[in-house]
Motif scaffolding. Structure first.
Motif, short mmCIF file in Angstrom:
data_model
loop_
_atom_site.label_atom_id
_atom_site.label_comp_id
_atom_site.label_asym_id
_atom_site.label_seq_id
_atom_site.Cartn_x
_atom_site.Cartn_y
_atom_site.Cartn_z
N LEU A 170 0.85 -1.19 0.00
CA LEU A 170 0.00 0.00 0.00
C LEU A 170 0.88 1.24 0.00
O LEU A 170 1.80 1.36 0.81
CB LEU A 170 -0.90 0.00 1.25
CG LEU A 170 -1.78 1.24 1.46
CD1 LEU A 170 -2.80 1.38 0.33
CD2 LEU A 170 -2.47 1.16 2.82
N LYS A 171 0.59 2.15 -0.93
CA LYS A 171 1.28 3.44 -0.98
C LYS A 171 0.25 4.53 -0.76
O LYS A 171 -0.67 4.71 -1.57
CB LYS A 171 1.98 3.62 -2.32
CG LYS A 171 3.02 2.56 -2.62
CD LYS A 171 3.53 2.68 -4.05
CE LYS A 171 4.49 1.55 -4.38
NZ LYS A 171 4.89 1.57 -5.81
N VAL A 172 0.40 5.25 0.33
CA VAL A 172 -0.50 6.35 0.67
C VAL A 172 0.27 7.64 0.45
O VAL A 172 1.29 7.87 1.12
CB VAL A 172 -1.00 6.23 2.12
CG1 VAL A 172 -1.95 7.38 2.46
CG2 VAL A 172 -1.69 4.89 2.35
N LYS A 173 -0.19 8.49 -0.48
CA LYS A 173 0.62 9.62 -0.90
C LYS A 173 -0.21 10.90 -1.03
O LYS A 173 -1.33 10.87 -1.53
CB LYS A 173 1.29 9.32 -2.25
CG LYS A 173 2.21 8.12 -2.25
CD LYS A 173 2.87 7.95 -3.61
CE LYS A 173 3.89 6.82 -3.61
NZ LYS A 173 4.60 6.70 -4.91
N PHE A 174 0.41 12.00 -0.62
CA PHE A 174 -0.08 13.35 -0.88
C PHE A 174 -1.48 13.59 -0.32
O PHE A 174 -2.33 14.19 -0.98
CB PHE A 174 -0.08 13.65 -2.40
CG PHE A 174 1.01 12.99 -3.18
CD1 PHE A 174 2.32 13.05 -2.75
CD2 PHE A 174 0.73 12.31 -4.35
CE1 PHE A 174 3.34 12.44 -3.47
CE2 PHE A 174 1.74 11.70 -5.08
CZ PHE A 174 3.04 11.76 -4.63
#
Length: 516
Positions: free
Chosen positions: A230-234
């Protein structure tokens, strides 16, 4: 004259751009490009995503931008700029290209505003195109847009349920590379009033712009849950009303058998624990988290292990004076650990002085947190990096870490803590275990009158790394005051904060670099 200028401009473009740029030139002299287009005002070539490709070079990954040939053109006026919020940063500026292709450095999660204008050719009496054609090329994973005004959990959970067969087929066809992305519109506000469950699908969850971040208001039943990368960005997270019993990112309550240590083959390699492993990275990048009531990452009291956890370029702000739950919490089960941790260019802080026993990171069992017991003999290592980050009142009354492994060959355990600031932090040495290979340089520790740091954590009588460096340098100046530790304000630059230390740490440029 123009032909000569094209050649000169091409050479300059290929050798002196700020970012590495190259181009294809020379078609003007090639007979195959001789044109029967005469006495014409040209039209610029259309650009779309098919005009862009990633290529590997000795200078790293590059974007190759190619456009359709305009017959009768004497060249092209090319512009490329990085677009971030309302700011554009030039990459290629008004460069005349004698050819149909340029390349430029590929950056992750970046939008490039590109344009090409066909230029006339005196030889054929053709004139310049009236206008350039433009296209925004993004290196972000193409995402599913979440409509403004909808609840994020309702939309994403519904989308996954409605498209499950298609998603399963795509994941099965390319399990190592497949990824789905969900995107909130830049600058907009959304709600999360229930758990959003990404399940086994590797996911990027982000705002559509790195600067104009969307704000997600997490409700009393809201959190993010996953069993995969999981990539949680911005994203700006407002966690004021979030449940204290869960983490902002909470690992699945019912781990899937397909990712057990048995199914993944780790038991055959010497592992002896019945656990579950998330192989792909869990990343929190360029996010602000406001009023976190409890835990950033929670293992849900199940035997979860992560291969790779990264918190990069973030501000994580807690607001609790009584919580005892660790910031990174893999407790409540028989086993579980994180093999690689990277915390870089980030700030963790509490607006209140927590009088309770709160750890920063905690595992369930130090013996079962040995990597060999989860990943087997061939993956028997841990690697932790804390770099250029600030930890402010994260754990003033309890150990920085608990239940860290410390019973195997030290060559399998590496930890680097460099250029960090610690304020009102207790017993950092519990992270820096004796059997680990340690690097600790340019770190600083200070405290308020309400807290007493442990003498083991700093010189001149404390412990040292493999090179003889003390874990931290003790600063008698109180680096931060209560008035500095305000809740995040999403409307202000850097959240309305100014957390540059004032003592020795400032002179050494230690801590999160955003404050300098």
């Amino acid at each position: 004259m123009r032909k000569t200028f094209f050649k000169l401009a091409t050479v300059l473009l290929c050798t002196s751009a700020t970012m590495f740029v190259s181009c294809v030139d020379g078609y003007d002299d090639d007979p195959q490009f001789a044109s029967d287009v005469r006495n014409t005002q040209l039209v610029s070539p259309d650009l779309d995503k098919s005009c862009f490709a990633t290529i590997n070079t000795t200078n790293g990954e590059m974007v190759q931008m190619t456009w359709p040939l305009v017959r009768g053109a004497g060249g092209y006026l090319v512009n490329v700029a990085i677009q971030s919020g309302d700011v554009t940063t030039p990459v290629i500026t008004d460069s005349i290209v004698d050819g149909v292709s340029v390349t430029f450095t590929k950056l992750e999660d970046t939008k490039y505003l590109t344009s090409v204008k066909a230029l006339g050719n005196q030889k054929y009496n053709n004139s310049d195109a009236v206008e350039a054609k433009s296209f925004v090329f993004s290196t972000m994973v193409e995402g599913v847009s979440i409509p403004v005004g909808t609840d994020v959990a309702e939309f994403i959970n519904g989308y996954i349920a409605s498209n499950k067969a298609t998603l399963d087929e795509a994941l099965a066809s390319d399990p190592n590379n497949y990824e789905i992305a969900f995107e909130m519109e830049a600058g907009q506000e959304y709600t999360l009033n229930a758990p959003v469950d990404f399940g086994l699908y590797p996911t990027t969850f982000r705002s559509s712009d790195k600067v104009k971040r969307a704000t997600l208001k997490v409700g009393e039943n809201g959190y993010i849950t996953t069993q995969s990368g999981l990539k949680v960005k911005f994203i700006n997270f407002d966690c004021t009303n979030m449940p204290k019993s869960m983490g902002l990112i909470t690992l699945g309550a019912e781990p899937d058998a397909s990712i057990s240590t048995e199914a993944l083959g780790y038991k055959a390699l010497g592992a002896n624990q019945d656990g579950f492993v998330i192989e792909r990275p869990v990343v929190i990048q360029e996010c602000w988290v406001k009023n976190l009531p409890a835990t950033l990452l929670y293992g849900n009291a199940k035997p979860w292990s992560l291969r790779d956890l990264r918190v990069v370029d973030c501000i994580i702000q807690a607001a609790n004076a009584t919580n005892t739950t660790p910031w990174i919490n893999l407790t409540g089960s028989s086993n579980g650990l994180i093999q690689k941790i990277t915390i870089q260019n980030s700030t963790f802080y509490n607006t209140e002085l927590n009088e309770k026993e709160q750890y920063f990171i905690r595992y369930s069992n130090s013996s079962n947190a040995q990597p060999r017991k989860i990943f087997g003999n061939t993956q028997n290592f841990l690697e932790y990096t804390l770099k250029k980050s600030s930890f402010i009142r994260t754990n003033p009354k309890k150990d920085f870490a608990n239940n860290m492994p410390n019973t195997q060959n030290g060559k399998a355990l590496w930890i680097s803590v460099t250029d960090c600031v610690f304020f009102d932090v207790y017993r950092l040495y519990q992270l820096l275990q004796s059997q680990w290979i340690k690097t600790t340089t340019n770190n600083f520790m200070s405290n308020s009158p309400a807290c007493t740091p442990h003498s083991t954590d700093y010189g001149p009588s404390g412990r040292t790394d493999q090179y003889g460096n003390f874990y931290t340098v003790k600063d008698d100046v109180q680096e931060f005051n209560d008035s500095d530790l305000k809740p995040l304000d999403f409307s202000q630059p850097n959240g309305g904060l100014s957390l540059k230390p004032v003592g020795l740490a400032a002179a050494a440029n230690a801590g999160d670099p955003r404050w300098y």
